[in-house]
Motif scaffolding. Structure first.
Motif, PDB file in Angstrom:
ATOM      1  N   GLY A   1       0.833  -1.214   0.000  1.00  0.00           N
ATOM      2  CA  GLY A   1       0.000   0.000   0.000  1.00  0.00           C
ATOM      3  C   GLY A   1       0.857   1.248   0.000  1.00  0.00           C
ATOM      4  N   ALA A   2       1.892   1.254   0.833  1.00  0.00           N
ATOM      5  CA  ALA A   2       2.778   2.422   0.926  1.00  0.00           C
ATOM      6  C   ALA A   2       3.469   2.668  -0.415  1.00  0.00           C
ATOM      7  CB  ALA A   2       3.802   2.209   2.027  1.00  0.00           C
ATOM      8  N   THR A   3       3.887   1.589  -1.078  1.00  0.00           N
ATOM      9  CA  THR A   3       4.554   1.739  -2.380  1.00  0.00           C
ATOM     10  C   THR A   3       3.613   2.384  -3.395  1.00  0.00           C
ATOM     11  OG1 THR A   3       5.800  -0.251  -1.873  1.00  0.00           O
ATOM     12  CG2 THR A   3       5.851   0.489  -4.153  1.00  0.00           C
ATOM     13  N   TRP A   4       2.372   1.907  -3.414  1.00  0.00           N
ATOM     14  CA  TRP A   4       1.371   2.512  -4.304  1.00  0.00           C
ATOM     15  C   TRP A   4       1.201   3.995  -3.991  1.00  0.00           C
ATOM     16  CZ3 TRP A   4      -0.771   1.501  -8.729  1.00  0.00           C
ATOM     17  CH2 TRP A   4      -0.912   0.188  -9.166  1.00  0.00           C
ATOM     18  N   MET A   5       1.046   4.285  -2.717  1.00  0.00           N
ATOM     19  CA  MET A   5       0.765   5.669  -2.308  1.00  0.00           C
ATOM     20  C   MET A   5       1.922   6.607  -2.687  1.00  0.00           C
ATOM     21  SD  MET A   5      -2.198   5.628  -0.978  1.00  0.00           S
ATOM     22  CE  MET A   5      -3.385   4.479  -0.291  1.00  0.00           C
ATOM     23  N   ILE A   6       3.143   6.171  -2.410  1.00  0.00           N
ATOM     24  CA  ILE A   6       4.301   7.032  -2.706  1.00  0.00           C
ATOM     25  C   ILE A   6       4.470   7.180  -4.221  1.00  0.00           C
ATOM     26  CG2 ILE A   6       6.825   7.194  -2.494  1.00  0.00           C
ATOM     27  CD1 ILE A   6       6.424   5.828   0.315  1.00  0.00           C
ATOM     28  N   THR A   7       4.253   6.082  -4.941  1.00  0.00           N
ATOM     29  CA  THR A   7       4.379   6.156  -6.402  1.00  0.00           C
ATOM     30  C   THR A   7       3.354   7.134  -6.985  1.00  0.00           C
ATOM     31  OG1 THR A   7       5.055   3.855  -6.388  1.00  0.00           O
ATOM     32  CG2 THR A   7       4.422   4.765  -8.522  1.00  0.00           C
ATOM     33  N   LEU A   8       2.122   7.012  -6.507  1.00  0.00           N
ATOM     34  CA  LEU A   8       1.083   7.931  -7.004  1.00  0.00           C
ATOM     35  C   LEU A   8       1.424   9.372  -6.658  1.00  0.00           C
ATOM     36  CD1 LEU A   8      -2.228   5.997  -6.167  1.00  0.00           C
ATOM     37  CD2 LEU A   8      -1.296   6.469  -8.430  1.00  0.00           C
ATOM     38  N   ALA A   9       1.899   9.577  -5.420  1.00  0.00           N
ATOM     39  CA  ALA A   9       2.253  10.938  -4.978  1.00  0.00           C
ATOM     40  C   ALA A   9       3.311  11.540  -5.900  1.00  0.00           C
ATOM     41  CB  ALA A   9       2.769  10.905  -3.551  1.00  0.00           C
ATOM     42  N   LEU A  10       4.348  10.763  -6.183  1.00  0.00           N
ATOM     43  CA  LEU A  10       5.436  11.286  -7.020  1.00  0.00           C
ATOM     44  C   LEU A  10       4.951  11.536  -8.447  1.00  0.00           C
ATOM     45  CD1 LEU A  10       8.454   9.170  -5.688  1.00  0.00           C
ATOM     46  CD2 LEU A  10       7.796  11.507  -5.091  1.00  0.00           C
ATOM     47  N   CYS A  11       4.082  10.656  -8.943  1.00  0.00           N
ATOM     48  CA  CYS A  11       3.541  10.864 -10.293  1.00  0.00           C
ATOM     49  C   CYS A  11       2.743  12.162 -10.358  1.00  0.00           C
ATOM     50  CB  CYS A  11       2.645   9.699 -10.709  1.00  0.00           C
ATOM     51  SG  CYS A  11       3.564   8.207 -11.046  1.00  0.00           S
ATOM     52  N   TYR A  12       1.863  12.368  -9.395  1.00  0.00           N
ATOM     53  CA  TYR A  12       1.062  13.605  -9.377  1.00  0.00           C
ATOM     54  C   TYR A  12       1.975  14.831  -9.294  1.00  0.00           C
ATOM     55  CZ  TYR A  12      -2.888  10.560  -7.905  1.00  0.00           C
ATOM     56  OH  TYR A  12      -3.833   9.600  -7.802  1.00  0.00           O
ATOM     57  N   LEU A  13       2.942  14.754  -8.376  1.00  0.00           N
ATOM     58  CA  LEU A  13       3.837  15.898  -8.158  1.00  0.00           C
ATOM     59  C   LEU A  13       4.633  16.203  -9.422  1.00  0.00           C
ATOM     60  CD1 LEU A  13       4.919  17.816  -5.811  1.00  0.00           C
ATOM     61  CD2 LEU A  13       6.844  16.256  -5.705  1.00  0.00           C
ATOM     62  N   PHE A  14       5.176  15.171 -10.053  1.00  0.00           N
ATOM     63  CA  PHE A  14       6.049  15.388 -11.207  1.00  0.00           C
ATOM     64  C   PHE A  14       5.265  15.867 -12.425  1.00  0.00           C
ATOM     65  CE2 PHE A  14       9.240  12.329  -9.190  1.00  0.00           C
ATOM     66  CZ  PHE A  14       9.843  13.380  -8.538  1.00  0.00           C
ATOM     67  N   LEU A  15       3.995  15.456 -12.520  1.00  0.00           N
ATOM     68  CA  LEU A  15       3.193  15.975 -13.636  1.00  0.00           C
ATOM     69  C   LEU A  15       3.046  17.488 -13.503  1.00  0.00           C
ATOM     70  CD1 LEU A  15       0.425  13.247 -14.075  1.00  0.00           C
ATOM     71  CD2 LEU A  15       2.202  13.879 -15.708  1.00  0.00           C
ATOM     72  N   GLY A  16       2.807  17.946 -12.286  1.00  0.00           N
ATOM     73  CA  GLY A  16       2.731  19.394 -12.049  1.00  0.00           C
ATOM     74  C   GLY A  16       4.070  20.051 -12.294  1.00  0.00           C
ATOM     75  N   TYR A  17       5.126  19.386 -11.841  1.00  0.00           N
ATOM     76  CA  TYR A  17       6.475  19.946 -11.987  1.00  0.00           C
ATOM     77  C   TYR A  17       6.857  20.093 -13.473  1.00  0.00           C
ATOM     78  CZ  TYR A  17      11.494  20.157 -12.290  1.00  0.00           C
ATOM     79  OH  TYR A  17      12.753  20.526 -12.650  1.00  0.00           O
ATOM     80  N   LEU A  18       6.416  19.139 -14.294  1.00  0.00           N
ATOM     81  CA  LEU A  18       6.758  19.201 -15.720  1.00  0.00           C
ATOM     82  C   LEU A  18       6.263  20.501 -16.355  1.00  0.00           C
ATOM     83  CD1 LEU A  18       6.176  15.552 -16.995  1.00  0.00           C
ATOM     84  CD2 LEU A  18       8.346  16.752 -16.660  1.00  0.00           C
ATOM     85  N   VAL A  19       5.103  20.975 -15.913  1.00  0.00           N
ATOM     86  CA  VAL A  19       4.595  22.258 -16.410  1.00  0.00           C
ATOM     87  C   VAL A  19       5.416  23.398 -15.798  1.00  0.00           C
ATOM     88  CG1 VAL A  19       2.586  23.791 -16.479  1.00  0.00           C
ATOM     89  CG2 VAL A  19       2.269  21.312 -16.664  1.00  0.00           C
ATOM     90  N   PHE A  20       5.671  23.274 -14.509  1.00  0.00           N
ATOM     91  CA  PHE A  20       6.358  24.336 -13.757  1.00  0.00           C
ATOM     92  C   PHE A  20       7.774  24.568 -14.265  1.00  0.00           C
ATOM     93  CE2 PHE A  20       9.068  25.144  -9.933  1.00  0.00           C
ATOM     94  CZ  PHE A  20       8.674  26.448  -9.713  1.00  0.00           C
ATOM     95  N   ARG A  21       8.477  23.519 -14.638  1.00  0.00           N
ATOM     96  CA  ARG A  21       9.887  23.675 -15.018  1.00  0.00           C
ATOM     97  C   ARG A  21      10.057  24.533 -16.268  1.00  0.00           C
ATOM     98  NH1 ARG A  21      11.273  19.438 -18.999  1.00  0.00           N
ATOM     99  NH2 ARG A  21      13.477  19.608 -18.475  1.00  0.00           N
ATOM    100  N   LYS A  22       8.997  24.634 -17.064  1.00  0.00           N
ATOM    101  CA  LYS A  22       9.091  25.412 -18.303  1.00  0.00           C
ATOM    102  C   LYS A  22       8.394  26.762 -18.203  1.00  0.00           C
ATOM    103  CE  LYS A  22      11.173  22.533 -21.176  1.00  0.00           C
ATOM    104  NZ  LYS A  22      12.456  22.907 -21.772  1.00  0.00           N
ATOM    105  N   ARG A  23       7.738  27.019 -17.082  1.00  0.00           N
ATOM    106  CA  ARG A  23       6.922  28.226 -17.045  1.00  0.00           C
ATOM    107  C   ARG A  23       7.706  29.441 -16.523  1.00  0.00           C
ATOM    108  NH1 ARG A  23       2.215  28.498 -12.656  1.00  0.00           N
ATOM    109  NH2 ARG A  23       2.269  30.626 -13.430  1.00  0.00           N
ATOM    110  N   ASP A  24       7.181  30.622 -16.826  1.00  0.00           N
ATOM    111  CA  ASP A  24       7.770  31.852 -16.296  1.00  0.00           C
ATOM    112  C   ASP A  24       7.385  31.998 -14.833  1.00  0.00           C
ATOM    113  OD1 ASP A  24       8.662  32.346 -18.838  1.00  0.00           O
ATOM    114  OD2 ASP A  24       7.110  33.812 -19.324  1.00  0.00           O
TER     115      ASP A  24
END
Lengths: 304, 219
Positions: free
Chosen positions: B195-218
């Motif tokens: 369960g913890a592995t699922w939760m952490i994996t999902l957390a990182l996926c959500y975070l990195f999807l947001g980060y992918l937009v952020f890394r290119k934005r002004d």
């Protein structure tokens, strides 16, 4: 002359508006350079692009001879005083500066030493442990300026550093910044042209995000080839003085009661000019002031 | 109890546990997602909006800043849950007889599980926080997103034995934390670790999807 920053054909668009429209400029190292331009000319956009805050549409940036901003390369080597940006309100000046210095790679003890020294230098020594939210606008501005100098970065970009400071602090900050101009490369954007005239070695005029003319402040204000005399009463014509000094050109400004004299410094020194001209003028009028060169403000109004 | 859990394994695992720890577990699992979103959703957007990120962005990479914010918030939430566990134990100590150190240990166990369960919601709210300069907008986005997660999970339960397009919900549901929550209610360390592995994996996926937009934005 080496350059700390070179930007070539820089373009930054906000929708259909081109804030930078092919701006090419090179900033000399170990000098203070002022950026002058009308509102919307692109000064802030240029600084933000150099610091990596904005993603440029085209063009190139060469920062400290190592390409565009890259945190792995430039961390601790550049700093910026951004415009309209708040410091974290719930933190304290000393704590904040130590944190920033640690991010720049300083050890804990060096970070503490550097943060304290800079805060003392900007007269914030007595408030370094007060919450930032309790500081006045001017005090926050001084902390913002201080954070630029913590850890002695090579390049410092200051966007309107002296706005909002009281006259005494403006004088202190001018002295603080000018002391560092020979050790670090400082770029200042300001609408206060008097400050730039006092502080800067070079000034770049930016127009509509495109043209940038960089010259020394002495070249711009013509300190070595122009004397302006404010008189109680202007002579009717310049014919008499032109006969005395045939290699100089004279101009009368009836609105300001000023006589301007342009001369070649290689042929005539200001002292030599005064020795001939002053006795002649005193025969008919009184001299109120004598000023070397023109003001940056007049030059800017002519250029932009 | 069997009806509430809807799962025989979970029922067997929690049967006989102290009512205080079960009540505490129910409460923290129910409220933590919303509290996490309310507390964390504006952490990144507020810094972008106020411009305070500009004092940091030239001192470290955007990834370091973003991930550091996530870790910091995760730590704060962990601390809050730990304190809530102590509070629950204090209530039991005052109101009930026969409380023991074992109860405190078990309550901390539920705090830890609730913390693990909170992490994907933290990733989700902070991932969305990268997309806007407004803290209020980020909070609204976060609330909408967790509502969406619960809606997907509810549809999954509704269409569990369905066929055709409705069966697709079981695949989509694997992408939301609710589907893996049941693992954190088990006693088996392997189930909790999964369960913890699922939760952490999902957390990182959500975070990195947001980060992918952020890394290119002004900023």
């Amino acid at each position: 002359m080496t350059h700390a920053v070179t930007t070539t054909d820089l373009v930054k668009k906000y929708g259909s508006n081109r804030a930078l429209n092919g701006l090419t400029i090179s900033i000399p190292s170990f000098a203070i350079t002022g950026l002058v331009g009308a509102n919307g000319a692109g000064k802030t956009t240029w600084m933000m692009s150099v610091a990596g805050f904005l993603k440029i549409n085209s063009g190139s940036i060469n920062l400290l001879n190592s390409g565009p901003f890259n945190p792995n390369i430039h961390c601790g080597r550049i700093s910026i005083l951004p415009q309209d940006s708040d410091l974290p309100n719930e933190s304290y000046p000393l704590e904040t500066l130590i944190h920033y210095a640690r991010l720049q790679g300083l050890t804990r003890s060096d970070a503490v030493r550097s943060a304290k020294a800079i805060l003392e230098a900007v007269n914030m020594g007595d408030r370094m442990n007060s919450p930032i939210r309790s500081l006045s606008h001017g005090m926050r501005k001084r902390v913002m300026i201080a954070q630029c100098f913590v850890g002695n970065p090579e390049l410092i970009l200051l966007d309107e550093p002296l706005s909002g400071l009281d006259p005494r602090e403006v004088a202190n900050m001018r002295s603080f910044i000018s002391q560092r101009g020979s050790q670090q490369t400082i770029v200042i954007s300001s609408h206060n042209l008097h400050d730039l005239e006092v502080l800067c070695d070079y000034v770049a005029f930016i127009k509509k995000g495109k043209t940038a003319r960089l010259r020394t402040i002495d070249e711009i204000t013509n300190k070595t080839g122009l004397l302006t005399y404010a008189l109680s009463m202007l002579p009717d014509s310049t014919a008499g003085i032109s006969a005395l000094l045939p290699n100089c050109s004279f101009e009368l400004s009836p609105e300001t009661n000023q006589l301007s004299c342009r001369f070649q410094p290689s042929q005539l020194s200001p002292a030599g000019l005064n020795a001939i001209l002053i006795p002649h003028l005193l025969e008919t009028t009184a001299i109120i002031t004598i000023t070397r060169g023109d003001t940056l403000e007049n030059q800017m109004l002519n250029e932009l | 109890m069997k009806h509430i859990t809807k799962n025989d394994n979970v029922y067997n695992d929690i049967e006989g546990k102290h009512p205080v720890e079960l009540f505490y577990a129910l409460l923290v699992f129910f409220y933590t997602p919303l509290l996490v979103v309310l507390v964390s959703a504006n952490r990144i957007s507020d810094d972008i909006g106020s411009g305070s990120i500009r004092y940091i962005a030239f001192r470290c990479s955007r990834f370091t800043w973003s991930f550091g914010k996530f870790l910091g918030q995760a730590g704060m939430i962990g601390l809050a849950l730990l304190l809530s566990g102590i509070g629950a134990y204090a209530v039991a100590l005052i109101r009930l007889h026969g409380t023991s150190a074992e109860l405190l240990f078990n309550i901390f166990g539920w705090s830890l599980r609730a913390w693990i369960y909170a992490i994907p919601f933290l990733g989700l709210s902070m991932g969305l926080s990268h997309l806007t300069r407004s803290g209020s907008k980020a909070t609204i986005l976060g609330i909408l997103a967790i509502s969406g997660c619960f809606a997907i999970s509810a549809m999954d339960m509704l269409f569990r034995n369905a066929s055709g397009w409705k069966a697709g919900f079981s695949y989509i549901a694997t992408l939301v934390p609710e589907s893996h929550k049941i693992l954190l209610w088990r006693s088996s360390p392997i189930a909790v670790a999964t369960g913890a592995t699922w939760m952490i994996t999902l957390a990182l996926c959500y975070l990195f999807l947001g980060y992918l937009v952020f890394r290119k934005r002004d900023i």
